[in-house]
Design an enzyme around this catalytic site. Structure first.
Site, PDB file in Angstrom:
ATOM      1  CE  LYS A 171       9.767   6.403   6.562  1.00 29.38           C
ATOM      2  NZ  LYS A 171      10.376   6.950   6.711  1.00 29.38           N
ATOM      3  CB  CYS A 192      34.378  18.869  33.807  1.00 30.70           C
ATOM      4  SG  CYS A 192      35.489  17.329  33.253  1.00 30.70           S
ATOM      5  CG  ASP A 238       4.754  12.754   4.717  1.00 27.79           C
ATOM      6  OD1 ASP A 238       4.458  12.722   5.129  1.00 27.79           O
ATOM      7  OD2 ASP A 238       5.417  13.078   4.207  1.00 27.79           O
ATOM      8  CE  LYS A 285       5.234   5.143   7.208  1.00 28.98           C
ATOM      9  NZ  LYS A 285       5.032   6.151   6.741  1.00 28.98           N
ATOM     10  CB  CYS A 293      33.893  13.269  30.120  1.00 29.82           C
ATOM     11  SG  CYS A 293      35.065  14.049  31.624  1.00 29.82           S
ATOM     12  CB  CYS A 337      31.728  15.690  33.983  1.00 38.27           C
ATOM     13  SG  CYS A 337      31.370  16.426  32.646  1.00 38.27           S
ATOM     14  CB  CYS A 374      35.786  16.805  29.898  1.00 38.56           C
ATOM     15  SG  CYS A 374      33.981  17.431  29.933  1.00 38.56           S
ATOM     16  CE1 TYR A 423      -3.523   3.314   8.199  1.00 40.75           C
ATOM     17  CE2 TYR A 423      -3.005   4.687   6.860  1.00 40.75           C
ATOM     18  CZ  TYR A 423      -2.752   4.545   8.125  1.00 40.75           C
ATOM     19  OH  TYR A 423      -2.600   5.660   8.651  1.00 40.75           O
ATOM     20  CD  GLU A 443      -2.258  -0.720   2.940  1.00 36.89           C
ATOM     21  OE1 GLU A 443      -2.001  -0.423   3.417  1.00 36.89           O
ATOM     22  OE2 GLU A 443      -2.620  -1.844   3.378  1.00 36.89           O
TER      23      GLU A 443
HETATM   24  S1  IVH Z   1      -0.447   1.518   8.885  1.00 37.39           S
HETATM   25  C1  IVH Z   1       0.161  -0.930  13.055  1.00 37.39           C
HETATM   26  N1  IVH Z   1      -0.791   1.790   6.509  1.00 37.39           N
HETATM   27  O1  IVH Z   1       2.684   5.178   8.619  1.00 37.39           O
HETATM   28  C2  IVH Z   1       0.393  -0.604  11.518  1.00 37.39           C
HETATM   29  N2  IVH Z   1       0.467   3.575   8.134  1.00 37.39           N
HETATM   30  O2  IVH Z   1       4.894   4.766   9.802  1.00 37.39           O
HETATM   31  C3  IVH Z   1      -0.447   0.820  11.817  1.00 37.39           C
HETATM   32  N3  IVH Z   1       0.758   5.732   6.886  1.00 37.39           N
HETATM   33  O3  IVH Z   1       1.619   6.121  11.796  1.00 37.39           O
HETATM   34  C4  IVH Z   1       0.123   1.100  10.377  1.00 37.39           C
HETATM   35  N4  IVH Z   1       0.449   5.019   5.049  1.00 37.39           N
HETATM   36  O4  IVH Z   1      -0.090   7.013  10.011  1.00 37.39           O
HETATM   37  C5  IVH Z   1      -0.245   1.460   7.993  1.00 37.39           C
HETATM   38  N5  IVH Z   1      -0.712   2.217   4.601  1.00 37.39           N
HETATM   39  C6  IVH Z   1      -0.754   2.751   5.448  1.00 37.39           C
HETATM   40  C7  IVH Z   1       0.269   3.809   5.685  1.00 37.39           C
HETATM   41  C8  IVH Z   1       0.900   4.378   7.435  1.00 37.39           C
HETATM   42  C9  IVH Z   1       0.894   5.878   5.931  1.00 37.39           C
HETATM   43  C10 IVH Z   1       1.293   5.971   8.182  1.00 37.39           C
HETATM   44  C11 IVH Z   1       0.607   5.864   9.118  1.00 37.39           C
HETATM   45  C12 IVH Z   1       1.962   4.939  11.128  1.00 37.39           C
HETATM   46  C13 IVH Z   1       2.762   5.522   9.541  1.00 37.39           C
HETATM   47  C14 IVH Z   1       4.236   4.803  10.692  1.00 37.39           C
END
Ligand code: IVH
Length: 698
Positions: A331, A428, A136, A134, A443, A449, A425, A243, A132
């Protein structure tokens, strides 16, 4: 004019001056409150804000008849820190671990295979995963009862968030009523975001109105969602992707994919770019595709999330500390920016370690201004050959702290000289020595210190430890400098110096009272927090908990550490056997307790405090709760790690070796010497089947 008034000691203010200053302070504090709460853009530091509040308190304490109606002390209703009511998450909102490369991802998947034994023995079974995007944005939890939207909260610290129900109600994509058959209780988790196109428009409007410009869509979304006035949120076109779930009264899907389809059916927006993958290659292809599409999407993403598709596997995999074993974030590469290394500073930590850090020409990286970055340690500086005056590359990945990754040698000034770590240090002046085999220079003056002492006290009073309100970094530094607090125990003797406190610049009766009340409130402290506060090398929150769970009371731990000083003793072995504690940690812990100076400080603290015994989390009803179990040999049905995690979830203690304290030894195939030892000691042994029957899973 206010600055001039502020230079006058409270005790010397005339009534007229006090009246003027209270008027100034009321206006000034209200402006800062607005900047913080409404615009998410504080213009002064929290410490400076606190100074204003304290000054206001002090002036009011001396002239109670001058307290204004619009004084910050008279405002009721608004919670002081956040401005929102709190909501405790029934199911914690956890974070995700990260990988940055294909190799790391392969390791993650191999870990799942090892954990789920049937997968490790049969490599032909594929692990389906849902990939999925991610998003932001800001994670939120939305609670529905009988299909109706009841409340919504931010993530907060994962355990407690802020109640932003009114604001969420203004978002069109947050359904108010769900369609179809829905579990009675359903918490849906997702990400609120501001589309990139809307972000640009919003900033244009803000600029035209001479209002704050947001650094990136995420900040704008945060600023819009955390408005105390929902009418402002309503004007910002926020959107949602759902999600995940929190509390649910009934399971309605067997896979992550099905669950996402359910969400759609109930009326939630679900991202279109989700895919089911069944191999590392599939996952990498999905990742690359998303990477190429990234710029053309109208929302910011910072990577991909992969989740094990089968929910029964998700359940079994569970969590390690604060992240699931069944999901990981992959990432995108971090943003990198060039800047100048203006200087290299040295920070002295609470264990005396000298850490070099970069002082940089400020630059914006990944949406924030960076002017300092860690350089890790002496070797790193030498290896990368960082020199003052260099042009360097700084990177920041997501919420990770900024790093200096590279020097552009071709741009080096001719006179730049190699950096040399100080041999004394910087605080100190004592010799700073690096022992063989260690990466850190320390130190040597552990006892006096000031940098170490101050850092130790700051740590002691900090959030995960004693959490003493009003005793932040700046206050500790100034109290230390004035001799009010020299050791952690002195905090609990501050009440004897109340008069000296009242005489301090910026401290009035009320702020002194608040501080002393805050300190009294912490005189009783849970064992694990106390341990964390001690700043034992290598012992943080997680290890402190392991120790507390094992030894139960502080006197028991101290006695055991005394006994563990003898090499090869049972007490030492017992410590070393705790799951999660290795030899080097064990040595540091024993070393800490055997130092005379530490022992005196501990005696001192024990005399001033009530250290509560460890309380087991809501006693699990199980036949193995409180029992000590050892696993040996190869298990048939589950991996060793899954067996251990299961036993711990049922309240058992899992140890690494057999001793008199062992209640059960569970024996798999090819068991070695442990079975013999158990027989000698008369410890009960179980086969894997017997173990499963005992815990009701056979
Ligand atoms: S699942 C236990 N799915 O990423 C797992 N998180 O770095 C719960 N986020 O706090 C998270 N897209 O705010 C999940 N498709 C996605 C996501 C997602 C963004 C964020 C979420 C989480 C953070 C973790």
């Amino acid at each position: 004019m206010s600055a001039k008034l502020r230079a006058i000691a409270v005790d010397d203010l005339s009534e007229d001056q006090a009246r003027d200053e209270l008027a100034d302070l009321a206006g000034e504090i209200a402006t800062h409150d607005k900047a913080y709460h409404q615009y998410d853009a504080p213009v002064i530091t929290d410490a400076d804000y606190d100074l204003l509040r304290r000054r206001n308190d002090a002036v009011e304490a001396r002239f109670p008849e001058l307290v204004r109606e619009d004084s910050p002390t008279q405002r009721v209703g608004a919670a002081p820190a956040g401005g929102f009511a709190k909501i405790a998450h029934k199911v914690p909102m956890l974070s995700l671990g990260n990988v940055f490369s294909e190799e790391e991802l392969a390791d993650f998947i191999a870990g799942i295979r090892r954990y789920l034994r049937e997968l490790s023995t049969d490599p032909s079974i594929a692990i389906e995963m849902v990939a999925e995007p991610k998003i932001d944005g800001l994670s939120v939890s939305l609670r529905y009862e009988a299909g109706k939207f009841i409340s919504g909260a931010t993530r907060g610290d994962g355990a407690v968030g802020e109640d932003i129900t009114a604001n969420l109600k203004t978002i069109k994509e947050v359904p108010q009523k769900l369609t179809g058959k829905v579990p009675d209780v359903l918490e849906v988790r997702g990400e609120v975001y501001l589309p990139k196109s809307e972000f640009r428009l919003l900033n244009e409007r803000q600029a035209a109105a001479a209002e704050k410009i947001f650094a990136n869509p995420r900040n704008a979304a945060a600023g819009s969602l955390r408005q105390l006035d929902p009418a402002i949120t309503a004007k910002r076109p926020l959107r949602l992707f759902a999600y995940a779930w929190g509390e649910v009264s009934e399971r309605t899907a067997e896979t992550q994919w099905d669950f996402l389809q359910r969400l759609k059916g109930w009326g939630f927006p679900v991202n279109e770019r989700i895919r089911v993958c069944s191999s590392l290659e599939d996952l990498m292809a999905a990742y690359r595709d998303l990477g190429s599409a990234r710029a053309s999407l109208d929302y910011d993403i910072d990577g991909m999330v992969y989740k094990v598709n089968r929910l029964d596997w998700q359940d079994r995999l569970g969590f390690v500390s604060r992240a699931p074993r069944w999901a990981i974030a992959h990432k995108f590469p971090a943003e990198r920016v060039e800047t100048i290394l203006k200087d290299i500073g040295i920070q002295v930590g609470r264990t005396g370690v000298l850490t070099p850090f970069a002082i940089l020409e400020p630059v914006t990286v990944g949406g924030v201004v960076v002017s300092r970055a860690t350089l890790h340690n002496e070797d790193e500086v030498a290896r990368k050959d960082f020199r003052i005056g260099d042009t360097v590359v700084v990177q920041r990945a997501g919420d990770v702290i900024p790093q200096v990754v590279e020097v552009l040698i071709e741009r080096r000034p001719v006179d730049a000289e190699p950096f040399k770590m100080p041999e004394s240090c910087p605080v100190c002046g004592s010799p700073a020595v690096r022992h063989e085999g260690e990466v850190a220079r320390r130190c040597t003056n552990t006892l006096t210190c000031p940098a170490q002492a101050v850092e130790r006290i700051i740590h002691f009073a900090s959030r995960g430890c004693f959490d003493i309100e009003g005793l932040g970094e700046k206050t500790v530094e100034s109290f230390y400098a004035d001799g009010l607090i020299k050791t952690p125990a002195d905090i609990f003797r501050l009440a004897d110096h109340a008069d000296a406190l009242r005489r301090r610049e910026g401290w009035g009766e009320k702020s002194v009272q608040n501080l002393l009340v805050g300190i009294e409130a912490r005189r009783t402290i849970p064992f694990e927090r106390f341990l964390n506060a001690l700043g034992i090398p290598q012992v943080g929150e997680a290890t402190a908990k392991l120790l507390a769970r094992h030894y139960l009371t502080f006197p028991a731990l101290r006695a055991a550490m005394e006994a563990a000083r003898i090499v090869g003793s049972e007490a030492y072995q017992d410590l070393n056997d705790i799951n999660g504690i290795g030899e080097s940690m064990a040595d540091d812990i024993v070393g800490f307790f055997s130092e005379t100076h530490n022992a005196h400080q501990l005696d001192d603290l024990e005399g001033l405090l009530t250290i509560e015994p460890y309380v087991r989390p809501a006693a699990v009803e199980s036949p193995v709760a409180g029992k000590t179990v050892v696993f040996t040999g190869t298990l048939e049905t589950v991996s060793r790690n899954e067996a251990k995690a299961r036993a711990e979830a049922l309240g058992a203690k899992v140890a690494g070796s057999v001793s008199k304290k062992t209640d059960y030894l569970v024996i798999g195939a090819d068991a070695g010497s442990k079975a013999k030892k158990a027989a000698e000691l008369g410890v009960a042994t179980l086969t894997e089947d017997e173990w499963l029957k005992l815990i009701g899973e056979g």
